[in-house]
Design an enzyme around this catalytic site. Sequence first.
Site, PDB file in Angstrom:
ATOM      1  CD  GLN A 347      -1.436  -2.324   2.054  1.00 43.18           C
ATOM      2  OE1 GLN A 347      -0.232  -2.600   2.097  1.00 43.18           O
ATOM      3  NE2 GLN A 347      -2.355  -3.029   2.705  1.00 43.18           N
ATOM      4  CD  GLN A 369      -1.605  -3.231  -2.310  1.00 40.47           C
ATOM      5  OE1 GLN A 369      -0.550  -3.848  -2.487  1.00 40.47           O
ATOM      6  NE2 GLN A 369      -2.474  -3.593  -1.389  1.00 40.47           N
ATOM      7  CG  ASP A 370      -4.164   0.730  -1.443  1.00 36.18           C
ATOM      8  OD1 ASP A 370      -4.891   0.056  -2.193  1.00 36.18           O
ATOM      9  OD2 ASP A 370      -3.998   0.446  -0.241  1.00 36.18           O
ATOM     10  CG  ASP A 391      -7.617  -3.154  -3.912  1.00 32.31           C
ATOM     11  OD1 ASP A 391      -8.285  -3.785  -4.740  1.00 32.31           O
ATOM     12  OD2 ASP A 391      -7.187  -3.666  -2.849  1.00 32.31           O
ATOM     13  NE  ARG A 459      -9.041  -6.342  -3.829  1.00 34.77           N
ATOM     14  CZ  ARG A 459      -8.125  -7.007  -3.131  1.00 34.77           C
ATOM     15  NH1 ARG A 459      -8.281  -8.296  -2.906  1.00 34.77           N
ATOM     16  NH2 ARG A 459      -7.049  -6.395  -2.655  1.00 34.77           N
TER      17      ARG A 459
END
Length: 555
Positions: A347, A369-370, A391, A459
């Site tokens: 993250q 990520q993120d 994500d 998701r």
Amino acid sequence: MAKIAVISISSILLVAMVVAVTVGVSRKSGEAAGAASGGAEISASTKAVNQICQPTDYKETCESTLSGAAGNTTDPKKLIEAAFKVAVKELGEVIKSSSFLQEGAKDPRTADALQNCRELLEFSIDDLRKSFDQVESFDFSKMSEYVADLKTWLTGAITYQQTCLEGFENTTGDFGERMKKFLKLSGELTSNGLAIVTELASVLTSYPISTGSRRLLSDDGFPTWASSGQRRLLQANGVKPNVVVAQDGSGKYKTINEALKEIPKKGETTFVIYVKAGTYKEYVNITKQMTNVLLIGDGPTTTRITGNKSFKSGYNTYRTATLTADGEHFMLKNIGVENTAGHDGHQAVALRVGSDRSIIFNCHIDGYQDTLYAHAHRQFYRDCTITGTIDFIFGDSAALFQNCKMVVRKPGPNQDCMVTAQGRTDKRGVSGIVIQGSIITVAPEFAAAAGEHKAFLGRPWKNFSRTVIMESQIDGGIDPAGWAPWQGDIYLDTLWYAEYKNKGAGANKSKRVNWPGIQKKISADVAQTFTARQFIDGDLWIPSTGIAYLSGMKS
């Protein structure tokens, strides 16, 4: 006469679910005319409390706290105010508890989580206080606008409490469980407040008496909330900066953080910081006190802000952002924001936004990520490019993306990618991720590794995750299943995902997952509820900025 009638029932409409109480609680036929007035008042108050608590999920909590806090009143306005006061008081107690807990936290990540909680719970209190002030100064002529604000802020208050708890993931000790217990009551109280306001909104929609049209714009065509200084600025052909930042010494400062010191606290006029071309290796925080800030650069590829904080390097996700914006009415224009931690950093946020009525225009937001943490409140993204892996657009705001490009990058070994991970935790929350008139595609390096990784539209990060993709181009790099589970079969019944009038090789829905929460088909009327006008109340605040936007559907 009609006007007088409307004004006389405005208090009733403020919370129409207790109409029976406010217009006169029926007395039992057996009540004696000379009964003690105190007993009648208590009976009426109890009925009022029970009625106002009816739509809540935590009725016992609602009734017990309001009975103690509201006294003998039957006024729905006072009852709602009392509900907000109780929630604020409870959160204040939790903040004290978190300070006490931090003294015993030896694990740095746990100590960081507790520190974050204090800030996040203060944010939650701020949203509750704004909600209280909105009810206290209730203006019947602006009812629709008021209700939209209340629902946004109460959703935000819930989001902040949830973010506090998320910080304890992967920490040692029982601090997370203890904080969860501390927040149980305040979470129930905030959820109850949202339930009451949502019921109000529901009744207003169907109430037979006309509420009149809300006044969106003032006589000069700008929103009623915009100050005269803002209007002069936004009417001008060019934007005159208050401060210039330039690495070559041609501005007042060489760093953005130096310029932030000049921003007035809770400023009511737009404060413009012009950041000239260059790569600025610094962490920028537009705090809650920095309102109406416009950060503008020379272009997203020439003016760039970069950092590399990550979960792997010891930071909780909340603290990894290169640029953070929490002050209301924030605007970022012509700037690139990046987190260079790479897929090995896990993250690693580039941009985190909690600013209500914020606009991100012509920006590049790059990471893995993120990448983009669309944290809370109403947000509008236009003409932006967002890149990432897992994500990479996530959060619990009401975020609308128009004419943007989402690019899936190649992740680490054995990893799949998800464009979105929306985090709504309350079924009445007004949050969601809406992608309209945009492009979802994969980067060349991802395409070149065909078969090694999969890319999905999103998701469900939380149980009531909500995402809508409409009138967009979805390229063939997106897996035909469309959506990925979070973990096993959790949230699949309660999520709400919809696709409407998309095109491209990845838009074919014939092989989409068949979860209960997947909307196989939505009507044009339902799709309209996710447009700028309805989903983020965009007609109230976007026009004043001069940013082109689509108020409704493309066709």
